[in-house]
Design a protein around this motif. Structure first.
Motif, PDB file in Angstrom:
ATOM      1  N   ARG A   1     -43.696  30.106 -15.357  1.00 49.68           N
ATOM      2  CA  ARG A   1     -44.537  30.739 -16.370  1.00 49.68           C
ATOM      3  C   ARG A   1     -45.421  31.806 -15.733  1.00 49.68           C
ATOM      4  O   ARG A   1     -45.812  31.700 -14.573  1.00 49.68           O
ATOM      5  CB  ARG A   1     -45.411  29.688 -17.061  1.00 49.68           C
ATOM      6  CG  ARG A   1     -44.610  28.688 -17.875  1.00 49.68           C
ATOM      7  CD  ARG A   1     -45.475  27.679 -18.641  1.00 49.68           C
ATOM      8  NE  ARG A   1     -46.875  27.646 -18.302  1.00 49.68           N
ATOM      9  CZ  ARG A   1     -47.573  26.522 -18.098  1.00 49.68           C
ATOM     10  NH1 ARG A   1     -46.964  25.335 -18.169  1.00 49.68           N
ATOM     11  NH2 ARG A   1     -48.860  26.574 -17.833  1.00 49.68           N
TER      12      ARG A   1
ATOM     13  N   LYS B   1     -53.015  23.292 -16.078  1.00 49.91           N
ATOM     14  CA  LYS B   1     -51.875  24.121 -16.513  1.00 49.91           C
ATOM     15  C   LYS B   1     -50.740  23.279 -17.108  1.00 49.91           C
ATOM     16  O   LYS B   1     -49.689  23.802 -17.455  1.00 49.91           O
ATOM     17  CB  LYS B   1     -51.356  24.954 -15.332  1.00 49.91           C
ATOM     18  CG  LYS B   1     -52.354  25.987 -14.803  1.00 49.91           C
ATOM     19  CD  LYS B   1     -52.657  27.067 -15.850  1.00 49.91           C
ATOM     20  CE  LYS B   1     -53.671  28.081 -15.375  1.00 49.91           C
ATOM     21  NZ  LYS B   1     -53.133  29.074 -14.465  1.00 49.91           N
ATOM     22  N   HIS B   2     -50.975  21.977 -17.229  1.00 51.94           N
ATOM     23  CA  HIS B   2     -49.998  21.063 -17.854  1.00 51.94           C
ATOM     24  C   HIS B   2     -48.619  21.161 -17.194  1.00 51.94           C
ATOM     25  O   HIS B   2     -47.597  21.327 -17.845  1.00 51.94           O
ATOM     26  CB  HIS B   2     -49.891  21.335 -19.359  1.00 51.94           C
ATOM     27  CG  HIS B   2     -51.210  21.315 -20.067  1.00 51.94           C
ATOM     28  ND1 HIS B   2     -51.938  20.155 -20.255  1.00 51.94           N
ATOM     29  CD2 HIS B   2     -51.956  22.316 -20.612  1.00 51.94           C
ATOM     30  CE1 HIS B   2     -53.075  20.443 -20.885  1.00 51.94           C
ATOM     31  NE2 HIS B   2     -53.106  21.747 -21.109  1.00 51.94           N
ATOM     32  N   ILE B   3     -48.614  21.030 -15.903  1.00 52.83           N
ATOM     33  CA  ILE B   3     -47.374  21.117 -15.122  1.00 52.83           C
ATOM     34  C   ILE B   3     -46.629  19.778 -15.182  1.00 52.83           C
ATOM     35  O   ILE B   3     -47.191  18.731 -14.850  1.00 52.83           O
ATOM     36  CB  ILE B   3     -47.674  21.466 -13.651  1.00 52.83           C
ATOM     37  CG1 ILE B   3     -48.516  22.744 -13.554  1.00 52.83           C
ATOM     38  CG2 ILE B   3     -46.378  21.583 -12.857  1.00 52.83           C
ATOM     39  CD1 ILE B   3     -47.864  23.982 -14.096  1.00 52.83           C
ATOM     40  N   LYS B   4     -45.374  19.822 -15.614  1.00 52.65           N
ATOM     41  CA  LYS B   4     -44.582  18.602 -15.702  1.00 52.65           C
ATOM     42  C   LYS B   4     -43.222  18.724 -15.025  1.00 52.65           C
ATOM     43  O   LYS B   4     -42.658  17.734 -14.574  1.00 52.65           O
ATOM     44  CB  LYS B   4     -44.371  18.215 -17.174  1.00 52.65           C
ATOM     45  CG  LYS B   4     -45.647  17.836 -17.907  1.00 52.65           C
ATOM     46  CD  LYS B   4     -45.356  17.466 -19.353  1.00 52.65           C
ATOM     47  CE  LYS B   4     -46.642  17.077 -20.095  1.00 52.65           C
ATOM     48  NZ  LYS B   4     -46.377  16.749 -21.522  1.00 52.65           N
TER      49      LYS B   4
ATOM     50  N   ASP C   1     -39.588  24.015 -14.892  1.00 52.74           N
ATOM     51  CA  ASP C   1     -39.730  25.092 -15.879  1.00 52.74           C
ATOM     52  C   ASP C   1     -41.137  25.664 -15.906  1.00 52.74           C
ATOM     53  O   ASP C   1     -41.329  26.866 -16.127  1.00 52.74           O
ATOM     54  CB  ASP C   1     -39.395  24.569 -17.293  1.00 52.74           C
ATOM     55  CG  ASP C   1     -37.901  24.565 -17.558  1.00 52.74           C
ATOM     56  OD1 ASP C   1     -37.199  25.420 -16.997  1.00 52.74           O
ATOM     57  OD2 ASP C   1     -37.442  23.698 -18.318  1.00 52.74           O
ATOM     58  N   ASP C   2     -42.114  24.797 -15.743  1.00 54.18           N
ATOM     59  CA  ASP C   2     -43.510  25.236 -15.824  1.00 54.18           C
ATOM     60  C   ASP C   2     -43.888  26.155 -14.663  1.00 54.18           C
ATOM     61  O   ASP C   2     -44.872  26.888 -14.755  1.00 54.18           O
ATOM     62  CB  ASP C   2     -44.438  24.014 -15.828  1.00 54.18           C
ATOM     63  CG  ASP C   2     -44.205  23.126 -17.032  1.00 54.18           C
ATOM     64  OD1 ASP C   2     -44.177  23.655 -18.159  1.00 54.18           O
ATOM     65  OD2 ASP C   2     -44.030  21.904 -16.845  1.00 54.18           O
TER      66      ASP C   2
END
Length: 339
Positions: free
Chosen positions: A142, A132-135, A138-139
């Motif tokens: 979603r 899920k490209h969590i960085k 903010d992520d």
């Protein structure tokens, strides 16, 4: 002659009873109550303190341990559980005990660093390859991201998670309360499981395959990622660039130790956590420590992160508790709105 024999017998009996009483005092269980994911840490600390205490006093000591969400622990103590010391992960739960006369009001002055021997922050554990490209925080709001962390009503761990999200949103929206609440509402809405404590959250995420992200202490996510039990999952650690300062406060439960006569050992037990030996040990469990020499040596082990102390932004812990976590507070309001 008979009189001398009687006197000798009485003295011998007195010595025997005194020795028995001494042995009983030495073996009296000593109880420490701690947070849910602290089992491994205190399994390592306690034998070391038992050995230290034996060397210092010649006494044998038995340490009993209790693990649960710290709010639950505090409630149990208020209801009569005879706990000598608390090693918690949330200041408000010790304040709760102080307000009810179980712990001294100025308990944070009893030990160094505001009675916090070590600290951590909130980090994210994601699945292999971070699909899920969590960085960053903010992520986590979603629509396609589902979260697992404990219930802030029962877990100090989870209150730090909630505060980490709040502090991030507060900065992002430059203090705009409406936008911050909207952010936190989405954040809470994305939670698929609210276990009572951190260990339950780990099980839900790693064993029951729930959610995309586990939020818990940095020390815990690093341990999970490296552990033999969970290593096969290929989990990855994400430490956001900004997160919350999570201190781990300790206190003597004054009312209990005065009743049991265990103040000396209780105080020594908590001071032992500040020793060089234990500060170094704590780093092997991925905690950040305040000991200047050790902190410098292990600095490269930890990701760079700017830590925000909640009290520097949101007021005292008592104010934070009343505004956010008390019945009918913002947590309740935002959770209800998200349903």
């Amino acid at each position: 002659m008979l009189k001398k024999i009687v006197i000798s017998a009485v003295l011998a009996l007195g010595a025997l009873l005194s020795g028995a009483a001494s042995a009983q005092a030495q073996s009296k269980p000593f109880l420490n109550a701690s947070y849910d994911v602290a089992r491994e840490v205190f399994a390592a600390i306690n034998p070391r303190f038992i050995s230290y205490w034996k060397t210092q006093t010649g006494e044998d000591l038995k340490i009993d341990q209790s693990f649960a969400g710290t709010s639950r622990q505090a409630q149990d103590i208020i209801q009569g559980k005879k706990v000598d010391t608390v090693t918690f992960n949330q200041t408000t739960d010790i304040d709760f005990l102080a307000q009810r006369g179980l712990v001294r009001k100025d308990w944070q002055k009893a030990f160094p660093n505001n009675a916090s021997p070590y600290y951590s922050t909130i980090a994210f554990l994601v699945r292999k390859g971070n699909p899920k490209h969590i960085k960053n925080w903010d992520d986590l709001v979603r629509d396609d991201v589902k979260l697992v962390f404990p219930n802030p009503k029962t877990s100090g761990n989870a209150r730090y998670t909630y505060l980490g999200a709040w502090l991030y949103a507060n900065e992002k929206f430059k203090g705009d309360d409406v936008q911050t609440k909207q952010f936190i509402g989405k954040f809470l809405h994305n939670v698929v499981n609210f276990p009572t404590g951190g260990r339950g959250a780990t099980v839900a995420f790693a064993q029951n395959n729930q959610g995309d992200v586990l939020l818990t202490f940095e020390s815990e996510v690093l341990s999970i990622a490296k552990s033999d039990e969970f290593k096969s999952g290929g989990y990855e650690v994400v430490v956001p660039p900004v997160s919350v300062l999570a201190e781990f406060p300790v206190a003597v439960v004054d009312k209990v130790v005065d009743e049991k006569g265990t103040r000396k050992v209780a105080t020594a037990y908590l001071n032992f956590e500040y020793s060089r030996e234990i500060q170094l040990l704590l780093t092997t469990y991925n905690f950040r420590v305040n000991h200047p020499d050790i902190a410098k040596v292990v600095a490269d082990r930890y990701p760079k992160v700017r830590l925000i102390n909640p009290t520097s932004v949101l007021g005292s812990w008592d104010q934070i508790q009343q505004k956010h976590f008390a019945p009918g507070g913002l947590l309740d309001q935002l959770m209800s709105a998200g349903r």
